[in-house]
Write a protein that holds these residues in place. Structure first.
Motif, mmCIF file in Angstrom:
data_model
loop_
_atom_site.group_PDB
_atom_site.id
_atom_site.type_symbol
_atom_site.label_atom_id
_atom_site.label_comp_id
_atom_site.label_asym_id
_atom_site.label_seq_id
_atom_site.Cartn_x
_atom_site.Cartn_y
_atom_site.Cartn_z
ATOM 1 N N PRO A 1 145.498 13.291 34.612
ATOM 2 C CA PRO A 1 144.198 13.774 34.147
ATOM 3 C C PRO A 1 143.074 13.148 34.951
ATOM 4 O O PRO A 1 143.259 12.185 35.669
ATOM 5 C CB PRO A 1 144.167 13.345 32.688
ATOM 6 N N GLU A 2 141.884 13.697 34.779
ATOM 7 C CA GLU A 2 140.726 13.128 35.466
ATOM 8 C C GLU A 2 140.427 11.740 34.913
ATOM 9 O O GLU A 2 140.645 11.458 33.736
ATOM 10 C CB GLU A 2 139.510 14.028 35.276
ATOM 11 N N THR A 3 139.943 10.886 35.795
ATOM 12 C CA THR A 3 139.604 9.517 35.391
ATOM 13 C C THR A 3 138.157 9.229 35.744
ATOM 14 O O THR A 3 137.600 9.802 36.684
ATOM 15 C CB THR A 3 140.508 8.505 36.119
ATOM 16 N N MET A 7 139.808 1.660 34.103
ATOM 17 C CA MET A 7 140.371 1.513 32.766
ATOM 18 C C MET A 7 141.146 2.758 32.362
ATOM 19 O O MET A 7 142.180 2.672 31.703
ATOM 20 C CB MET A 7 139.258 1.231 31.755
ATOM 21 N N ASP A 8 140.679 3.915 32.785
ATOM 22 C CA ASP A 8 141.411 5.147 32.488
ATOM 23 C C ASP A 8 142.760 5.164 33.194
ATOM 24 O O ASP A 8 143.755 5.650 32.639
ATOM 25 C CB ASP A 8 140.578 6.358 32.925
ATOM 26 N N ILE A 12 146.755 5.482 31.706
ATOM 27 C CA ILE A 12 147.729 6.461 32.213
ATOM 28 C C ILE A 12 149.030 5.763 32.597
ATOM 29 O O ILE A 12 150.126 6.194 32.221
ATOM 30 C CB ILE A 12 147.149 7.220 33.428
ATOM 31 N N LEU A 13 148.890 4.645 33.320
ATOM 32 C CA LEU A 13 150.080 3.910 33.741
ATOM 33 C C LEU A 13 150.789 3.278 32.547
ATOM 34 O O LEU A 13 152.017 3.225 32.499
ATOM 35 C CB LEU A 13 149.698 2.828 34.761
ATOM 36 N N ASP A 14 150.022 2.808 31.598
ATOM 37 C CA ASP A 14 150.606 2.175 30.425
ATOM 38 C C ASP A 14 151.443 3.175 29.624
ATOM 39 O O ASP A 14 152.408 2.809 28.966
ATOM 40 C CB ASP A 14 149.505 1.594 29.543
ATOM 41 N N GLY A 15 151.064 4.431 29.699
ATOM 42 C CA GLY A 15 151.833 5.450 28.999
ATOM 43 C C GLY A 15 153.213 5.671 29.602
ATOM 44 O O GLY A 15 154.088 6.265 28.952
ATOM 45 N N HIS A 16 153.411 5.210 30.844
ATOM 46 C CA HIS A 16 154.720 5.350 31.504
ATOM 47 C C HIS A 16 155.538 4.071 31.451
ATOM 48 O O HIS A 16 156.605 3.996 32.064
ATOM 49 C CB HIS A 16 154.521 5.752 32.969
ATOM 50 N N ARG A 17 155.052 3.088 30.703
ATOM 51 C CA ARG A 17 155.767 1.824 30.623
ATOM 52 C C ARG A 17 157.154 2.043 29.992
ATOM 53 O O ARG A 17 157.294 2.764 29.012
ATOM 54 C CB ARG A 17 154.961 0.832 29.790
ATOM 55 N N ASN A 18 158.163 1.391 30.574
ATOM 56 C CA ASN A 18 159.552 1.471 30.105
ATOM 57 C C ASN A 18 160.165 2.871 30.243
ATOM 58 O O ASN A 18 161.210 3.157 29.655
ATOM 59 C CB ASN A 18 159.675 1.017 28.651
#
Length: 226
Positions: A1-3, A7-8, A12-18
């Motif tokens: 998505p647009e950032t 912090m945005d 986004i990256l945190d949503g792909h953790r693990n």
């Protein structure tokens, strides 16, 4: 998505953790048939490449022999060099063209390749017949000097030197094809000769036995008298 800020990006990256890591697809390499007509033709067409290898083999470079032994596309050039070498050597020895003599000489040369292959496999359990054929075939590049054996005054000397160079280059080529080192390289030609001698001895016994068996059958049928 647009950032809008870094912090945005963090969210986004945190949503792909693990998340599971997708394996990269392995590259599938199709095996090359050493003796396929297309492989032989393609190898012969790589003129600059196989001539470069031939020059390296002429200089007794083991790395050149190793490259030739590994490359299935060098089977065609090795076949060409071996035919050329046998043709020249047979012509020199027979003092003229003799097709039967040439075919017989090539058969003997193939038997020597088989002997070297079996010796290499026995000593290192590495190498293939095709790899041995390529390396030993490229060793025959030494026969580019064969015309010197026709010189009237020094022809015999050049013929002796030629045989010596062929032996050494063949030795290096066979050792490279089977990755021998140390004492295994030293005894490689000796083991090859022993294998050929034993092989011919066993073949002679088998042929003799077959001859007696055929005579026995013909005798029992009344075709020949014992």
């Amino acid at each position: 998505p647009e950032t809008r800020s870094s912090m945005d990006v963090f969210h986004i990256l945190d949503g792909h953790r693990n998340a599971p890591v997708a394996d990269e697809p392995e590259e599938v390499v199709e095996p090359v048939a050493d003796w396929a007509p297309s492989t032989l033709g393609t190898g012969l067409a790589k003129v600059e490449e196989w001539i470069s290898h031939a020059v390296g083999c002429l200089a007794m470079s083991r790395s050149s022999y190793e490259a030739v032994a590994r490359d299935p596309y060098m089977t065609g050039p090795a076949l060409l060099l071996s035919i050329y070498a046998v043709f020249l050597s047979s012509t020199v020895r027979a003092d003229g063209f003799n097709l039967l003599h040439i075919l017989g000489a090539y058969g003997v040369w193939l038997l020597s390749v088989i002997g070297l292959f079996l010796a290499g496999r026995l000593l290192t359990h590495e190498g293939t017949f095709s790899a041995t054929f390529r390396a030993v075939g490229f060793a025959q590049v030494v026969y580019i000097f064969a015309p010197l054996a026709f010189l009237p005054s020094v022809g015999s000397l050049f013929a002796f030197i030629l045989l010596l160079l062929v032996f050494v280059n063949t030795w290096i080529g066979a050792a490279a094809a089977h990755n021998t080192s140390g004492w295994r390289t030293l005894v490689l030609p000796v083991v090859a000769q022993l294998i050929l001698v034993v092989g011919f001895f066993v073949l002679g016994i088998l042929l003799t036995g077959t001859e007696f068996a055929i005579e026995g059958v013909l005798s029992s049928l009344g075709i020949v008298t014992p």
